[in-house]
Design an enzyme around this catalytic site. Structure first.
Site, PDB file in Angstrom:
ATOM      1  N   LYS A   1      42.445  -8.146 -21.987  1.00 42.86           N
ATOM      2  CA  LYS A   1      41.082  -7.632 -21.781  1.00 42.86           C
ATOM      3  C   LYS A   1      40.359  -7.507 -23.119  1.00 42.86           C
ATOM      4  CE  LYS A   1      42.654  -4.976 -17.834  1.00 42.86           C
ATOM      5  NZ  LYS A   1      42.113  -5.507 -16.593  1.00 42.86           N
TER       6      LYS A   1
ATOM      7  N   CYS B   1      42.171  -2.335  -7.686  1.00 40.94           N
ATOM      8  CA  CYS B   1      43.374  -1.536  -7.967  1.00 40.94           C
ATOM      9  C   CYS B   1      43.038  -0.059  -8.129  1.00 40.94           C
ATOM     10  CB  CYS B   1      44.116  -2.039  -9.208  1.00 40.94           C
ATOM     11  SG  CYS B   1      44.654  -3.728  -9.076  1.00 40.94           S
TER      12      CYS B   1
ATOM     13  N   ASP C   1      44.903   5.840 -20.906  1.00 37.89           N
ATOM     14  CA  ASP C   1      44.819   4.436 -20.520  1.00 37.89           C
ATOM     15  C   ASP C   1      43.564   3.863 -21.188  1.00 37.89           C
ATOM     16  OD1 ASP C   1      44.195   2.038 -19.306  1.00 37.89           O
ATOM     17  OD2 ASP C   1      44.627   2.712 -17.268  1.00 37.89           O
TER      18      ASP C   1
ATOM     19  N   GLN D   1      40.282  -0.399 -20.597  1.00 36.46           N
ATOM     20  CA  GLN D   1      38.862  -0.789 -20.509  1.00 36.46           C
ATOM     21  C   GLN D   1      38.052  -0.263 -21.684  1.00 36.46           C
ATOM     22  OE1 GLN D   1      37.615  -2.890 -18.386  1.00 36.46           O
ATOM     23  NE2 GLN D   1      39.316  -3.033 -16.948  1.00 36.46           N
TER      24      GLN D   1
ATOM     25  N   HIS E   1      43.272   3.599 -12.291  1.00 37.97           N
ATOM     26  CA  HIS E   1      43.827   2.316 -11.836  1.00 37.97           C
ATOM     27  C   HIS E   1      45.222   2.609 -11.279  1.00 37.97           C
ATOM     28  CE1 HIS E   1      45.649  -1.704 -12.383  1.00 37.97           C
ATOM     29  NE2 HIS E   1      44.428  -2.180 -12.471  1.00 37.97           N
TER      30      HIS E   1
HETATM   31  N1  PMP Z   1      44.225   0.404 -16.395  1.00 34.17           N
HETATM   32  C1  PMP Z   1      42.963  -0.030 -16.284  1.00 34.17           C
HETATM   33  C2  PMP Z   1      41.839   0.946 -16.449  1.00 34.17           C
HETATM   34  C3  PMP Z   1      42.725  -1.386 -16.015  1.00 34.17           C
HETATM   35  O1  PMP Z   1      41.465  -1.816 -15.896  1.00 34.17           O
HETATM   36  C4  PMP Z   1      43.815  -2.263 -15.879  1.00 34.17           C
HETATM   37  C5  PMP Z   1      43.600  -3.732 -15.569  1.00 34.17           C
HETATM   38  N2  PMP Z   1      42.730  -3.972 -14.491  1.00 34.17           N
HETATM   39  C6  PMP Z   1      45.101  -1.759 -16.020  1.00 34.17           C
HETATM   40  C7  PMP Z   1      45.270  -0.427 -16.283  1.00 34.17           C
HETATM   41  C8  PMP Z   1      46.310  -2.623 -15.882  1.00 34.17           C
HETATM   42  O2  PMP Z   1      46.354  -3.555 -16.918  1.00 34.17           O
HETATM   43  P1  PMP Z   1      47.401  -4.747 -16.876  1.00 34.17           P
HETATM   44  O3  PMP Z   1      47.272  -5.364 -15.516  1.00 34.17           O
HETATM   45  O4  PMP Z   1      46.948  -5.654 -17.964  1.00 34.17           O
HETATM   46  O5  PMP Z   1      48.742  -4.170 -17.110  1.00 34.17           O
END
Ligand code: PMP
Length: 406
Positions: free
Chosen positions: A226, A364, A200, A203, A123
Site C-alpha cells: 500500500k 474486510c 495498524d 492506511q 479491518h
Molecule cells: N489494516 C488495514 C487498515 C488495511 O487497510 C489492510 C489492507 N486492506 C490491512 C490491515 C491488511 O493488510 P494486508 O492484507 O496487506 O496484510
C-alpha cells in the site's frame, strides 16, 4: 525536494499509461494496493540481475550484497518510522502477519477475564487475530463505538478502559471511511491504564512518514504494497523490551542461536522473529519505495491529495441520492459511497466499463458495514498520482450512471 507536480509523478508510474476497456485507465483503488514507481521495479530487477543470493550466511560476494541490501532496507524502514534501532524492525508478510505475530506474542501474558480493546472500524486483520487469542486465553474483546460521521467515540473508549485492559489495538486510518484517528490521545489513555498499544498503520503510511517514538506506541504495523512497494512484505515495529520478552512466532532456520534435541536457544532481535529465508528482493523494493516517497515535496503532496478529496466531495454533493459513508473532520483521500437504487458492485462494474477502477464490497470490515446497516460500499481511494481531471471523469461517469440506472 522540487515542488510537487502530479504530471511529473505520473511519468514514474508507467502502468497508469494504458487503456482499459477502450478508455484511459483511472486507478482509484490504491487503498487496496498502490501502484509501484519505476524505481521500485528497477531496484527489484537490479537485485535479481546482479545480487541475488541468500542472506546472512554467504561466504561469498553475492551473499554479502544480498545481506547489505536486505539489512540496508531495514535501516531505511527504521528511519521512516523513527524507531530507536533497526533491531526493532521485524520483517513480516504484511499488516495481517504483523498483528498475528503480536497477538501470539502477547498471548502468554493474557489471562481469563483480561480485556482487549479494538474499534468498530477495524479491518478484519485487527479483529480476528485478537478473537483467536481471546479464545485461547479466555480474554475478552471489547469494542470502541463510532459516531455517524465515522469517528471514534472517545467517551465510549474511556468507559471501556479499566484495570483489566491489557491491549488496545486500533487503526490509525480507516480503510473504509478514511478517518484519521487521534492515536496520540488513544495511546496516552491506554498507557495510563497499563495496556499495550498496537497501531495498524496500513492506511496511514502511504501519506507520509510516522514517528513511533513520538507516538510512543508499543507496536506499529504496515504493508509494503500500500506504500508503493511490492507485495509479500510488511513491517512490524515493536519496542525492544516487549520483543525480547515475547516468544518466537515461527520456528526454523535464521531464528535460532543453537539447536539441539535437548534445547534450542533463539537468535537475537530481530532475527528471533524471522524464521526461514525472508523476502529479500521485496525488502529492497520497499526501501526503494520509501526513498521515493521521502524525496517528494511532502507538503505539496498532502495539499494535492487534499485538493483531490475536496473536489470529489464537491462533485459528490451534486449527485442526487449519493451518500458518503465517512464524513470525519480528519480524513485521508478515501471516499466510500452509496447511490440510491444501485448496488455497490453494479457501480464498480459500470465504472470499470469506463476504465475506472474502484473497490466495492465490505472492504474486510463487516462489523462496520453492519453498524451502518449497509451491505457494502463503493470506494474510490486517491493517491499521489491521481489528478483532478480523473476525479472529474469519475463523477462525470457517476452522474451518467445515476441518470441511466436509477
Ligand atoms: N489494516 C488495514 C487498515 C488495511 O487497510 C489492510 C489492507 N486492506 C490491512 C490491515 C491488511 O493488510 P494486508 O492484507 O496487506 O496484510
Amino acid at each position: 525536494a522540487t515542488p510537487f507536480d502530479v504530471n511529473r509523478i505520473r511519468q514514474d508510474f508507467g502502468i497508469l499509461q494504458q487503456s482499459v476497456n477502450g478508455k484511459p485507465l483511472i486507478y482509484l483503488d490504491s487503498a487496496a494496493s498502490a501502484q509501484k514507481p519505476e524505481c521500485v521495479i528497477q531496484a527489484m530487477t537490479h537485485y535479481y540481475h546482479n545480487d541475488n543470493a541468500n542472506v546472512h550466511r554467504g561466504a561469498h560476494t553475492l551473499g554479502d550484497r544480498a545481506t547489505a541490501g536486505f539489512e540496508g532496507a531495514r535501516k531505511t524502514v527504521q528511519q521512516f518510522l523513527n524507531a530507536r534501532e533497526s533491531a526493532e524492525i521485524i520483517w513480516v508478510r504484511g499488516t495481517t502477519e504483523a498483528i498475528n505475530l503480536v497477538a501470539n506474542g502477547l498471548a502468554p501474558e493474557l489471562e481469563a477475564g483480561d480485556e482487549i480493546i479494538v474499534s468498530r472500524m477495524e479491518h478484519h486483520a485487527n479483529i480476528v487475530p485478537w478473537q483467536l487469542v481471546a479464545e485461547r486465553t479466555g480474554s475478552i474483546v471489547r469494542v470502541i463505538d463510532i459516531n455517524e460521521a465515522g469517528e471514534l467515540d472517545l467517551e465510549s473508549y474511556k468507559n471501556l478502559l479499566n484495570a483489566k485492559t491489557r491491549v488496545v489495538a486500533v487503526t490509525q486510518v480507516s480503510n473504509v471511511l478514511g478517518t484519521i484517528n487521534p492515536v496520540n490521545e488513544l495511546i496516552t489513555l491506554a498507557k495510563a491504564a497499563g495496556a499495550y498499544t498496537v497501531i495498524d498503520g496500513a492506511q496511514r503510511v502511504p501519506h507520509g512518514s510516522v514517528d513511533v517514538q513520538a507516538l510512543d506506541c508499543d507496536f506499529y504495523a504496515f504493508s509494503s504494497h500500500k506504500l508503493f512497494g511490492p507485495t509479500g512484505i510488511g513491517v512490524l515495529y515493536g519496542k525492544r523490551e516487549h520483543l525480547e520478552r515475547m516468544p518466537p512466532y515461527q520456528g526454523g532456520g535464521e531464528m535460532i542461536e543453537r539447536v539441539s534435541f535437548e534445547k534450542t536457544t533463539f537468535n537475537v532481535l530481530p532475527y528471533k522473529f524471522e524464521a526461514g529465508t525472508p523476502a529479500i528482493c521485496e525488502a529492497v523494493g520497499l526501501a526503494a519505495a520509501i526513498d521515493y516517497m521521502q524525496a517528494l515535496d511532502r507538503t505539496g503532496m498532502a495539499a494535492h491529495e487534499q485538493k483531490l478529496y475536496e473536489l470529489a466531495q464537491e462533485r459528490a454533493e451534486k449527485i442526487t441520492g449519493l451518500r458518503i459513508i465517512g464524513t470525519a473532520e480528519q480524513k485521508v483521500p478515501v471516499m466510500s459511497f452509496l447511490i440510491d437504487g444501485l448496488h455497490p458492485s453494479d457501480i464498480g462494474t459500470l465504472l470499470d466499463q469506463q476504465g475506472i477502477g474502484i473497490r466495492t464490497g465490505h472492504h474486510c470490515a463487516m462489523p462496520l458495514m453492519e453498524w451502518f446497516n449497509i451491505p457494502g460500499t463503493a470506494r474510490a481511494s486517491f493517491a499521489l498520482y491521481n489528478t483532478e481531471d480523473e476525479v472529474n471523469r469519475l463523477f462525470d461517469a457517476l452522474e451518467k450512471i445515476q441518470r441511466l440506472f436509477t
